[in-house]
Design a protein around this motif. Structure first.
Motif, PDB file in Angstrom:
ATOM      1  N   LEU A  28       0.827  -1.185   0.000  1.00 38.85           N
ATOM      2  CA  LEU A  28       0.000   0.000   0.000  1.00 38.85           C
ATOM      3  C   LEU A  28       0.876   1.257   0.000  1.00 38.85           C
ATOM      4  O   LEU A  28       0.637   2.176  -0.781  1.00 38.85           O
ATOM      5  N   LEU A  29       1.876   1.265   0.861  1.00 38.38           N
ATOM      6  CA  LEU A  29       2.762   2.429   0.913  1.00 38.38           C
ATOM      7  C   LEU A  29       3.566   2.583  -0.370  1.00 38.38           C
ATOM      8  O   LEU A  29       3.827   3.698  -0.817  1.00 38.38           O
ATOM      9  N   ALA A  30       3.957   1.472  -0.979  1.00 40.28           N
ATOM     10  CA  ALA A  30       4.677   1.550  -2.254  1.00 40.28           C
ATOM     11  C   ALA A  30       3.785   2.170  -3.324  1.00 40.28           C
ATOM     12  O   ALA A  30       4.234   3.007  -4.121  1.00 40.28           O
ATOM     13  N   GLY A  31       2.516   1.799  -3.353  1.00 36.80           N
ATOM     14  CA  GLY A  31       1.577   2.370  -4.320  1.00 36.80           C
ATOM     15  C   GLY A  31       1.372   3.857  -4.101  1.00 36.80           C
ATOM     16  O   GLY A  31       1.330   4.639  -5.056  1.00 36.80           O
ATOM     17  N   ILE A  32       1.259   4.251  -2.854  1.00 36.15           N
ATOM     18  CA  ILE A  32       1.101   5.665  -2.531  1.00 36.15           C
ATOM     19  C   ILE A  32       2.351   6.442  -2.933  1.00 36.15           C
ATOM     20  O   ILE A  32       2.271   7.547  -3.483  1.00 36.15           O
ATOM     21  N   THR A  33       3.515   5.854  -2.700  1.00 34.11           N
ATOM     22  CA  THR A  33       4.779   6.508  -3.053  1.00 34.11           C
ATOM     23  C   THR A  33       4.910   6.698  -4.557  1.00 34.11           C
ATOM     24  O   THR A  33       5.255   7.787  -5.029  1.00 34.11           O
ATOM     25  N   VAL A  34       4.621   5.649  -5.314  1.00 29.23           N
ATOM     26  CA  VAL A  34       4.689   5.740  -6.774  1.00 29.23           C
ATOM     27  C   VAL A  34       3.675   6.752  -7.293  1.00 29.23           C
ATOM     28  O   VAL A  34       3.977   7.571  -8.166  1.00 29.23           O
ATOM     29  N   SER A  35       2.472   6.731  -6.737  1.00 26.08           N
ATOM     30  CA  SER A  35       1.442   7.684  -7.139  1.00 26.08           C
ATOM     31  C   SER A  35       1.881   9.120  -6.857  1.00 26.08           C
ATOM     32  O   SER A  35       1.700  10.007  -7.702  1.00 26.08           O
ATOM     33  N   ALA A  36       2.452   9.359  -5.698  1.00 21.50           N
ATOM     34  CA  ALA A  36       2.919  10.700  -5.349  1.00 21.50           C
ATOM     35  C   ALA A  36       4.024  11.164  -6.295  1.00 21.50           C
ATOM     36  O   ALA A  36       4.045  12.320  -6.728  1.00 21.50           O
ATOM     37  N   PHE A  37       4.936  10.257  -6.638  1.00 19.55           N
ATOM     38  CA  PHE A  37       6.017  10.599  -7.557  1.00 19.55           C
ATOM     39  C   PHE A  37       5.471  11.014  -8.924  1.00 19.55           C
ATOM     40  O   PHE A  37       5.832  12.050  -9.476  1.00 19.55           O
ATOM     41  N   PHE A  38       4.564  10.200  -9.472  1.00 22.83           N
ATOM     42  CA  PHE A  38       4.035  10.497 -10.800  1.00 22.83           C
ATOM     43  C   PHE A  38       3.083  11.692 -10.786  1.00 22.83           C
ATOM     44  O   PHE A  38       2.975  12.414 -11.777  1.00 22.83           O
TER      45      PHE A  38
END
Length: 183
Positions: free
Chosen positions: A1-11
């Motif tokens: 979940l945190l990895a998805g949030i991190t990738v989403s924030a980056f993009f």
């Protein structure tokens, strides 16, 4: 979940930079329509290679759809049944990349990728031999129905992602209320 949030924030940050540097008259409008999922910027030059890539990906997924049932088992069980997990996962990831090329043309058509597989499993069962083709057909049906409704209701070009979001949210709420999808 945190990895998805991190990738989403980056993009999201990268997209914001693109929007800030875009030409306000043409490019910014195209970026906004792409984010809402619209067909108005699809051209023949980009269409043909993406269709060929997506078609090849769909064929490879279709040929191996019965094998994807093994992925729901623990790795040890899948391996004992003869699955070559590394190779088959790589094949499916390659197919997903090919199919995601369609998104590069049409943009982000919201909620279809989230709701349609659940709806297909409700209607066709959990067996991938039936759920995968059902998912492809339902996704096409929902997307085309949404585009048709928008074109009938408005003379202006309205992104199809708006209607699919509204329609899929209603389907999701109905599935949750009837307890077809549980958390």
């Amino acid at each position: 979940l945190l990895a998805g949030i991190t990738v989403s924030a980056f993009f999201t940050g990268a997209l914001t930079v693109l929007k800030l540097t875009a030409d306000g008259r043409n490019q910014l409008h195209a970026i906004e329509f792409w984010m809402m999922g619209a067909y108005c910027y699809v051209t023949a030059n980009g269409f043909i290679p993406v269709v060929l890539l997506a078609f090849a990906s769909l064929i490879s997924v279709g040929l191996f759809r019965w094998r994807t049932n093994l992925f729901s088992l623990p790795d040890e069980s899948s391996l004992s049944l003869g699955a070559a997990l590394t190779l088959e996962r790589a094949l499916l990831i390659g197919a997903a990349v090919g199919i995601s090329a369609v998104t590069s043309l049409s943009g982000i058509i919201g909620w279809v990728g989230l709701i349609v597989p659940h709806l297909a499993r409700i209607l066709f069962g959990a067996d991938s031999r039936f759920a995968l083709p059902g998912s492809i057909l339902l996704g096409a049906l929902i997307t085309l129905s949404s585009d048709t409704v928008i074109r009938l209701l408005s003379p202006r070009e309205i992104p199809v992602g708006i209607m699919t979001s509204l329609l899929c949210v209603l389907i999701f709420c109905a599935a949750v209320l009837t307890r077809k999808i549980r958390f």
